[in-house]
Each structure stands twice: as structure tokens, then as C-alpha cells.
Design a protein around this motif. Structure first.
Motif, PDB file in Angstrom:
ATOM      1  N   GLY A 423     -30.865  68.140  17.880  1.00 36.24           N
ATOM      2  CA  GLY A 423     -29.484  68.461  17.525  1.00 36.24           C
ATOM      3  C   GLY A 423     -28.897  69.543  18.410  1.00 36.24           C
ATOM      4  O   GLY A 423     -27.681  69.699  18.477  1.00 36.24           O
ATOM      5  N   ARG A 424     -29.764  70.293  19.108  1.00 35.53           N
ATOM      6  CA  ARG A 424     -29.299  71.309  20.041  1.00 35.53           C
ATOM      7  C   ARG A 424     -29.874  70.989  21.411  1.00 35.53           C
ATOM      8  O   ARG A 424     -31.074  70.868  21.572  1.00 35.53           O
ATOM      9  CB  ARG A 424     -29.714  72.713  19.591  1.00 35.53           C
ATOM     10  N   GLN A 425     -29.033  70.857  22.396  1.00 33.64           N
ATOM     11  CA  GLN A 425     -29.455  70.348  23.688  1.00 33.64           C
ATOM     12  C   GLN A 425     -29.861  71.484  24.611  1.00 33.64           C
ATOM     13  O   GLN A 425     -29.074  72.383  24.883  1.00 33.64           O
ATOM     14  CB  GLN A 425     -28.315  69.544  24.328  1.00 33.64           C
ATOM     15  N   HIS A 426     -31.119  71.445  25.082  1.00 36.95           N
ATOM     16  CA  HIS A 426     -31.583  72.444  26.028  1.00 36.95           C
ATOM     17  C   HIS A 426     -32.274  71.796  27.222  1.00 36.95           C
ATOM     18  O   HIS A 426     -32.969  72.468  27.966  1.00 36.95           O
ATOM     19  CB  HIS A 426     -32.524  73.431  25.343  1.00 36.95           C
ATOM     20  N   ASP A 427     -32.098  70.501  27.396  1.00 33.18           N
ATOM     21  CA  ASP A 427     -32.669  69.836  28.558  1.00 33.18           C
ATOM     22  C   ASP A 427     -31.966  70.277  29.833  1.00 33.18           C
ATOM     23  O   ASP A 427     -30.767  70.590  29.826  1.00 33.18           O
ATOM     24  CB  ASP A 427     -32.530  68.312  28.417  1.00 33.18           C
ATOM     25  N   LYS A 428     -32.718  70.281  30.925  1.00 32.91           N
ATOM     26  CA  LYS A 428     -32.155  70.597  32.229  1.00 32.91           C
ATOM     27  C   LYS A 428     -31.346  69.414  32.746  1.00 32.91           C
ATOM     28  O   LYS A 428     -31.711  68.253  32.533  1.00 32.91           O
ATOM     29  CB  LYS A 428     -33.287  70.904  33.216  1.00 32.91           C
ATOM     30  N   ASP A 429     -30.273  69.692  33.427  1.00 32.54           N
ATOM     31  CA  ASP A 429     -29.492  68.645  34.087  1.00 32.54           C
ATOM     32  C   ASP A 429     -30.017  68.482  35.508  1.00 32.54           C
ATOM     33  O   ASP A 429     -29.727  69.291  36.394  1.00 32.54           O
ATOM     34  CB  ASP A 429     -28.000  69.014  34.110  1.00 32.54           C
ATOM     35  N   ARG A 430     -30.807  67.451  35.708  1.00 35.99           N
ATOM     36  CA  ARG A 430     -31.353  67.198  37.041  1.00 35.99           C
ATOM     37  C   ARG A 430     -30.423  66.272  37.819  1.00 35.99           C
ATOM     38  O   ARG A 430     -29.705  65.454  37.244  1.00 35.99           O
ATOM     39  CB  ARG A 430     -32.732  66.552  36.935  1.00 35.99           C
ATOM     40  N   SER A 431     -30.504  66.362  39.140  1.00 39.77           N
ATOM     41  CA  SER A 431     -29.741  65.446  39.992  1.00 39.77           C
ATOM     42  C   SER A 431     -30.370  64.057  39.924  1.00 39.77           C
ATOM     43  O   SER A 431     -31.548  63.906  39.577  1.00 39.77           O
ATOM     44  CB  SER A 431     -29.759  65.942  41.434  1.00 39.77           C
ATOM     45  N   PRO A 432     -29.594  63.009  40.241  1.00 41.53           N
ATOM     46  CA  PRO A 432     -30.180  61.661  40.274  1.00 41.53           C
ATOM     47  C   PRO A 432     -31.400  61.566  41.188  1.00 41.53           C
ATOM     48  O   PRO A 432     -32.371  60.890  40.870  1.00 41.53           O
ATOM     49  CB  PRO A 432     -29.026  60.788  40.793  1.00 41.53           C
ATOM     50  N   GLU A 433     -31.376  62.273  42.328  1.00 43.58           N
ATOM     51  CA  GLU A 433     -32.522  62.267  43.247  1.00 43.58           C
ATOM     52  C   GLU A 433     -33.744  62.881  42.577  1.00 43.58           C
ATOM     53  O   GLU A 433     -34.850  62.336  42.650  1.00 43.58           O
ATOM     54  CB  GLU A 433     -32.188  63.048  44.512  1.00 43.58           C
ATOM     55  N   SER A 434     -33.543  64.018  41.917  1.00 41.74           N
ATOM     56  CA  SER A 434     -34.648  64.702  41.263  1.00 41.74           C
ATOM     57  C   SER A 434     -35.247  63.845  40.151  1.00 41.74           C
ATOM     58  O   SER A 434     -36.470  63.742  40.019  1.00 41.74           O
ATOM     59  CB  SER A 434     -34.163  66.038  40.688  1.00 41.74           C
ATOM     60  N   GLU A 435     -34.384  63.230  39.340  1.00 43.86           N
ATOM     61  CA  GLU A 435     -34.866  62.351  38.262  1.00 43.86           C
ATOM     62  C   GLU A 435     -35.680  61.199  38.827  1.00 43.86           C
ATOM     63  O   GLU A 435     -36.759  60.858  38.310  1.00 43.86           O
ATOM     64  CB  GLU A 435     -33.687  61.796  37.462  1.00 43.86           C
ATOM     65  N   ALA A 436     -35.163  60.574  39.879  1.00 42.31           N
ATOM     66  CA  ALA A 436     -35.839  59.406  40.456  1.00 42.31           C
ATOM     67  C   ALA A 436     -37.212  59.780  41.002  1.00 42.31           C
ATOM     68  O   ALA A 436     -38.187  59.041  40.827  1.00 42.31           O
ATOM     69  CB  ALA A 436     -34.970  58.792  41.555  1.00 42.31           C
ATOM     70  N   ILE A 437     -37.301  60.936  41.641  1.00 40.76           N
ATOM     71  CA  ILE A 437     -38.583  61.397  42.176  1.00 40.76           C
ATOM     72  C   ILE A 437     -39.582  61.610  41.047  1.00 40.76           C
ATOM     73  O   ILE A 437     -40.740  61.182  41.128  1.00 40.76           O
ATOM     74  CB  ILE A 437     -38.390  62.689  42.993  1.00 40.76           C
ATOM     75  N   TYR A 438     -39.144  62.291  39.978  1.00 41.23           N
ATOM     76  CA  TYR A 438     -40.023  62.548  38.842  1.00 41.23           C
ATOM     77  C   TYR A 438     -40.525  61.241  38.245  1.00 41.23           C
ATOM     78  O   TYR A 438     -41.742  61.062  38.042  1.00 41.23           O
ATOM     79  CB  TYR A 438     -39.282  63.350  37.769  1.00 41.23           C
ATOM     80  N   ARG A 439     -39.625  60.326  37.931  1.00 41.09           N
ATOM     81  CA  ARG A 439     -40.010  59.079  37.263  1.00 41.09           C
ATOM     82  C   ARG A 439     -40.971  58.261  38.127  1.00 41.09           C
ATOM     83  O   ARG A 439     -41.954  57.700  37.621  1.00 41.09           O
ATOM     84  CB  ARG A 439     -38.766  58.256  36.941  1.00 41.09           C
ATOM     85  N   LYS A 440     -40.702  58.191  39.413  1.00 37.11           N
ATOM     86  CA  LYS A 440     -41.552  57.408  40.321  1.00 37.11           C
ATOM     87  C   LYS A 440     -42.966  57.985  40.376  1.00 37.11           C
ATOM     88  O   LYS A 440     -43.959  57.249  40.285  1.00 37.11           O
ATOM     89  CB  LYS A 440     -40.925  57.386  41.710  1.00 37.11           C
ATOM     90  N   GLU A 441     -43.060  59.314  40.508  1.00 36.11           N
ATOM     91  CA  GLU A 441     -44.388  59.905  40.663  1.00 36.11           C
ATOM     92  C   GLU A 441     -45.153  59.940  39.344  1.00 36.11           C
ATOM     93  O   GLU A 441     -46.372  59.758  39.330  1.00 36.11           O
ATOM     94  CB  GLU A 441     -44.290  61.305  41.259  1.00 36.11           C
ATOM     95  N   TRP A 442     -44.463  60.162  38.219  1.00 41.53           N
ATOM     96  CA  TRP A 442     -45.147  60.149  36.922  1.00 41.53           C
ATOM     97  C   TRP A 442     -45.751  58.779  36.650  1.00 41.53           C
ATOM     98  O   TRP A 442     -46.894  58.660  36.222  1.00 41.53           O
ATOM     99  CB  TRP A 442     -44.175  60.554  35.831  1.00 41.53           C
ATOM    100  N   LYS A 443     -44.996  57.722  36.932  1.00 44.35           N
ATOM    101  CA  LYS A 443     -45.528  56.362  36.758  1.00 44.35           C
ATOM    102  C   LYS A 443     -46.715  56.127  37.692  1.00 44.35           C
ATOM    103  O   LYS A 443     -47.745  55.559  37.279  1.00 44.35           O
ATOM    104  CB  LYS A 443     -44.446  55.325  37.040  1.00 44.35           C
ATOM    105  N   ALA A 444     -46.613  56.572  38.946  1.00 42.96           N
ATOM    106  CA  ALA A 444     -47.704  56.376  39.903  1.00 42.96           C
ATOM    107  C   ALA A 444     -48.967  57.118  39.463  1.00 42.96           C
ATOM    108  O   ALA A 444     -50.085  56.606  39.597  1.00 42.96           O
ATOM    109  CB  ALA A 444     -47.270  56.845  41.288  1.00 42.96           C
TER     110      ALA A 444
END
Length: 622
Positions: A423-444
């Protein structure tokens, strides 16, 4: 000869000796030795620059024909981001040690404004030349281009996951082949996962690691060959599910998959390539820290009944899950029974090799010591280890919680109040590039580590370090691998998602309130302790070392630690399922390890630690 004459004579001999060594070094630039004035582990003296890490690097897909490329490579550090390879090189670096490390023989920082280049002429093994040739990298931090005989063979971005390139079409006639690798790594000045590395090390942030830091090797495979296998146990139904990917399969090709208990074949199936297999493992011997039993697995591609390709592997029958106790509190279950998880925060750093242990023996040493101290778990903290580290955990019987390496930390909002919800938002706002890098490497990373039974918990985020879209990332992780538990954000911004509610507290042992999220999550103390004791002669620097709470001698440390263990014993019946003590070893200026950074001193007696810890596993819950 009087005393003064003897001294002058000795000085002359010393001068001549040093002059001769210097002359030989100038004539033989290939001579390797560790650099720097920092402490080193005892294994540093055993490193063979002609054959470092000779062990087969991939325990879950073993073939006979392979060639190790670890050893001395030429290197150059040039301005700019990748681009064309340099025309000349400036020295030699020992692979697979990062160029900043003592064991690399270089000890230089690269930085985001430069590229690190490697070059080596490889004499291809005759056994490989009549097959397809795959070039494998255990890990390269971070972005790299690979050239073979002057042609670009492939690229990769990701500092913690293994990758492979088929270089067959880039090979030339004759045995000698040139391999060139260019690496660019912005360390903590880019959006990529980088763990604890920073450009300017201080406190809990450590020396950069750039370039190749795990084994490089060649493998010979047939045209049709197995590329990956994925095994998932189901102890409730006595089955092992196996998925296999095959490159260049032909119509009619089949897979033969068999499970073995020693020399006894206990199950076998032959199916069409591409089909999933379910092997019946009746009366399975279950894997646990007290009985780390491993079965063997063989996978073969058949064509008209003949074996085209075959690999060997292993698996374990074990289950990690959650369930309510008599008080309605969620508990962490191993093989359907409550087992309290207790282990150290293990960062996997070395004073001489940084990310890379000096040898496989050294890599195994930390795990053996952890087991000897009576721990049953290790939290692998924001780093991924070589495959053999997890193999040793499988063999020795250590549960592993695997973190995703953190990155893109700038601008984080860290709210440690345990009442925080979605109900209270404290997530970081990452750039699309940063998000894509994270998701790709976490899956790998998850793909690369799936087959290791010791891994029982995935940890996508540590504290609020780059934490973003928490619920979405957590739900994806749970769906992608439903065979393990997911610890959404260890000590981070808390959301009612994932299997585990994990708080951090230094130095004392505490636990989350059981009813905070409606008894829907397992209660965990993901970091605590951090008791510091600098040991003279075994510290990264002479002064200004620190721990979360520091002590003057081992007796004071032992008394305080024993009190923490007693507090854990009190919390387990109240609902605590696991705890992680900081930490396995000292790391650079942190002196809160159970062992010194060079692994030379265990700060508290192992036998006493083992005895105290065993009591935690014997506590009964309702």
C-alpha cells in the motif's frame, strides 16, 4: 673475516642476487608471480601458472573431450569502450584471476573509461579438431566481445552467468588458433549487477573485479549434441522430471535417460528428442545436510540405436517447502519436516584472488569449515560462484540460499519499518535498460544453477539495494521455479509477496512478528551478528578495520557469540525458521568473519561452535 666485513660481503651478495633476478625478469617477461603487499592465503603459493584450476568445470554436463585454457594470456588496458582489438599487448595476466587481483600478476584497475583486452594463441587438442568446437566461459565481468582468428565469434553481457560460443567456423587449418577477448566493465558506475564491487573501496564495499574470473575452456562435441539438461525432483510421487535440449537433432533421433544408484540402474526411459521424461525413483534416498546422497544420471542421444552424444550428470531427491505448525505459524520444511536453517553470510571473496579462490581446494575449504563448525546452510551473498562450489555443497551437504547480485543502487529508498506493505510504494524506479539487464541475468543465473539440489532458496533482492517492482519480480521468480522457496527481499522493503519475511538486525538475534502479514510467510532473520575481531598479521590493512560490534580478544568474542546462539534457541519455538550470521570470513576492512580473510585463523573453536549449533537443530516445535 671480522663481523663488519661479513656484513659488507653479505650485502654485496644480496645486491648481485637481486641484480641477477632483475636481469632474468627483464629477459623473461612471462615470469608470473602474485603482486601487491596485501595478505594472501596459503593456497597462493600453490598456484601453478601453467595449469590453474585443472578440474572439469561443469559437473552437470560432463564429457570426455575438453581442453583447459586457463593460464597466462597477454593483456592490454586501452582507453575507450570495446571497439577494435589493440595492435600490441603490454604484459601477461593469469587467467582466471581478475586483473585487479594479486594472483593475476597484474594488480591494476581498469574502470569504465577503458577496455581490458586478452589474447592467447591456443594449440588445439587433436581430439577436438574433428568435432564441433565450443568455447566456454565460466564468467566474465561484465560486457565482452570474443574474436577467433581475427573474426568476431560472439558477445556477452553478464558478469555472473556462464556462456558458450560455437567457434567451429572461425577455426583455421593447423593446430594454432588465436583467441582475443575484449571486456568493458563500469563496476558500480553502470546499471548492471555488480555485487559488492565499487570504484573506490571502503567499508562494506570492495575492490573491483574486471574481466575473466572463472575457467575458460574448449569442448569437442558432435554435430548433434546435448546443450542443456534440467532435472527437478518430486519426492512426494517418487519421480525425477528431466528436460533436455539437443542441438541439430535429426528426424527419428531419440533420448535415452537413465538414473543410477552406484552401479545399479534404477530407472531408464527412451523417448523422442524434445520429449520431457519422468523417471520413477522408488523408495528414494532423500538428500539432506545429514545425508547428502546423490544419484548419477546419464543422458544419451541415439540415432538408429547408436549413441551419437552422451553426457553424465547427477541429481538428488529432496524437497523444500513451507507448512503451518500447531500454532498456525509458517515453517520452512525440508523433505516435509521442519529443519531450522542456520548458516553464515558467505560473500566468497579472497585476499589474493578477489572473486576467484586460488584453487579448487581453497574453494572447497570454506564449505568444509562451515560444515565443521556445525552450520547446515550458507547464504551466498550477492555473488554467484563457479559451478564446482555448488557441487561441493551438494556433495558435503550444505543448504544454499542464492542471492541475485545487486546493482544500480543510486537513489534507493530504504524503509526498514516492518509494517510497510504494498500500500506504500518504496520500489526504485529503474530505467528500461537497467530493468532489462536485471531480468536477463537473473533468469540466466537461475537457469545455470537449477540442477544443484543444495540450492533451496532464491533471493532476488538484498535490502533495498536496487529493489524494484518487488511483487512482479518475486511472482515471476516463484512461477519460473516453483520447486524452490523465494525470499523476496532479504532485509529490504517489505511487501506481502514471496514465501519468506526476512529482517536484518545487528548485532542481536530478533525475529519478525508472526502475525504481521497474517501468518502467510516463513519468519527469518536474514542477517545478524557481525561480531568483529581483528587478528594481527591477518588483516587487509593495519588499522581502521571494523565489525558491527568489535572485541579485543577471542574469549570476549566467544562469550558474546554464545549468547546470540542462546537467543536463537529461545526464538525458534516462537516461530523463527532460519537465521544467517554475518559472516564466514573477514572481507577487506571488515573483520567480522568466523575466519580471517586469509583463512589462516578460525576465531572460535570449531568443536565448540559445532556443539552449540547442533542444539539448535534439536529444538522441538509444536
Amino acid at each position: 673475516m671480522n663481523t663488519s666485513t661479513q656484513i659488507r660481503y653479505a650485502q654485496v651478495l644480496l645486491f648481485l642476487s637481486c641484480f641477477t633476478i632483475g636481469l632474468l625478469s627483464a629477459q623473461e617477461p612471462s615470469a608470473w608471480h602474485p603482486v601487491g603487499d596485501k595478505i594472501k592465503s596459503s593456497w597462493a603459493a600453490t598456484v601453478d601458472p601453467k595449469n590453474p584450476f585443472p578440474e572439469y568445470p561443469r559437473p552437470h554436463l560432463v564429457r570426455e573431450h575438453w581442453q583447459n585454457l586457463n593460464g597466462l594470456w597477454e593483456y592490454a588496458i586501452v582507453p575507450g569502450k570495446l571497439g577494435a582489438a589493440p595492435g600490441s599487448y603490454e604484459g601477461q595476466v593469469l587467467v582466471p584471476f581478475a586483473v585487479e587481483s594479486a594472483l593475476s600478476g597484474v594488480g591494476r584497475t581498469v574502470g569504465k573509461d577503458s577496455t581490458l583486452w586478452y589474447r592467447r594463441t591456443v594449440t588445439l587438442d587433436k581430439k577436438l579438431r574433428k568435432q564441433r568446437v565450443i568455447l566456454h566461459f565460466g564468467a566474465v565481468d561484465w560486457q565482452c566481445d570474443v574474436y577467433v582468428n581475427g573474426q568476431k565469434a560472439g558477445s556477452h553481457a553478464g558478469g555472473f552467468d556462464p556462456f558458450s560460443i560455437d567457434i567451429t567456423h572461425h577455426l583455421t587449418k593447423g593446430a594454432n588458433q588465436e583467441v582475443v577477448v575484449g571486456v568493458w566493465d563500469p563496476t558500480n558506475e553502470g546499471p548492471q549487477p555488480n555485487g559488492k564491487q565499487v570504484v573506490r573501496p571502503h567499508g562494506i564495499w570492495y575492490t573491483p573485479v574486471t574481466g575473466i574470473w572463472q575457467t575458460v575452456w574448449l569442448e569437442g562435441v558432435p554435430e548433434t549434441h546435448i546443450t542443456t539438461t534440467k532435472h527437478t525432483p518430486d519426492i512426494d510421487h517418487g519421480k525425477l522430471f528431466v528436460q533436455t535440449a539437443v542441438e541439430s537433432a535429426k528426424a527419428g533421433d531419440q533420448l535415452r535417460i537413465s538414473a543410477w544408484k552406484g552401479q545399479e540402474k534404477i530407472a531408464e526411459q527412451t523417448v523422442a528428442v524434445g520429449a520431457d521424461v519422468s523417471l520413477q525413483v522408488s523408495d528414494a534416498e532423500l538428500w539432506s545436510p545429514s545425508n547428502p546422497f546423490l544419484y548419477d544420471l546419464k543422458v544419451a542421444v541415439l540415432r538408429k540405436g547408436k549413441v551419437v552424444d552422451e553426457v553424465s550428470s547427477y541429481f538428488a531427491m529432496r524437497k523444500i517447502s513451507m507448512g503451518l505448525d500447531a500454532k498456525g505459524i509458517q515453517r520452512m520444511l525440508l523433505n516435509n519436516e521442519f529443519v531450522f536453517h542456520y548458516g553464515p553470510l558467505d560473500q566468497g571473496w579472497w585476499p589474493d584472488g578477489l572473486y576467484t579462490a586460488p584453487s579448487d581446494e581453497a574453494l572447497r575449504f570454506d564449505i568444509e569449515k562451515t560444515k565443521a563448525m556445525g552450520f547446515n546452510m550458507i547464504r551466498k551473498h550477492i555473488k554467484v560462484e563457479p559451478a564446482r562450489w555448488y557441487y561441493h555443497c551438494d556433495k558435503l551437504g550444505l543448504l544454499v540460499w542464492q542471492d541475485m547480485p545487486s546493482g544500480d543502487l543510486g537513489g534507493n529508498h530504504w524503509d526498514m519499518r516492518p509494517g510497510i506493505t504494498s500500500g506504500r510504494q518504496h520500489d526504485k524506479d529503474r530505467s528500461p535498460e537497467s530493468e532489462a539487464i536485471y531480468r536477463k541475468e537473473w533468469k540466466a543465473i537461475m537457469d545455470a544453477l537449477h540442477n544443484f539440489p543444495s540450492i533451496v532458496v532464491w533471493v532476488p533482492f538484498n535490502e533495498a539495494w536496487g529493489q524494484f517492482k518487488t511483487e512482479e519480480i518475486t511472482e515471476w521468480t516463484m512461477k519460473y521455479d516453483p520447486s524452490r522457496l523465494v525470499n523476496s527481499a532479504s532485509g529490504g522493503n517489505f511487501f506481502p509477496t514471496g514465501h519468506i519475511f526476512d529482517i536484518h538486525n545487528y548485532p542481536d538475534a530478533v525475529m519478525p512478528r508472526p502475525k504481521l502479514f497474517g501468518n502467510k510467510q516463513i519468519l527469518v532473520l536474514g542477517e545478524f551478528g557481525g561480531l568483529g575481531l581483528p587478528v594481527e598479521g591477518h588483516t587487509w590493512q593495519d588499522k581502521d578495520n571494523w565489525g558491527y560490534q568489535s572485541f579485543k580478544n577471542a574469549d570476549e568474542l566467544k562469550h558474546r557469540y554464545q549468547g546470540l546462539v542462546k537467543d536463537l534457541a529461545r526464538l525458534i519455538p516462537m516461530g523463527l525458521s532460519a537465521a544467517v550470521y554475518t559472516q564466514t570470513t573477514d572481507v577487506e576492512v571488515e573483520t567480522n568473519g568466523l575466519m580471517t580473510y586469509d583463512r589462516a585463523v578460525v576465531k572460535m573453536p570449531e568443536t565448540e561452535l559445532h556443539q552449540w549449533h547442533q542444539q539448535l537443530y534439536q529444538i522441538k516445535i509444536d
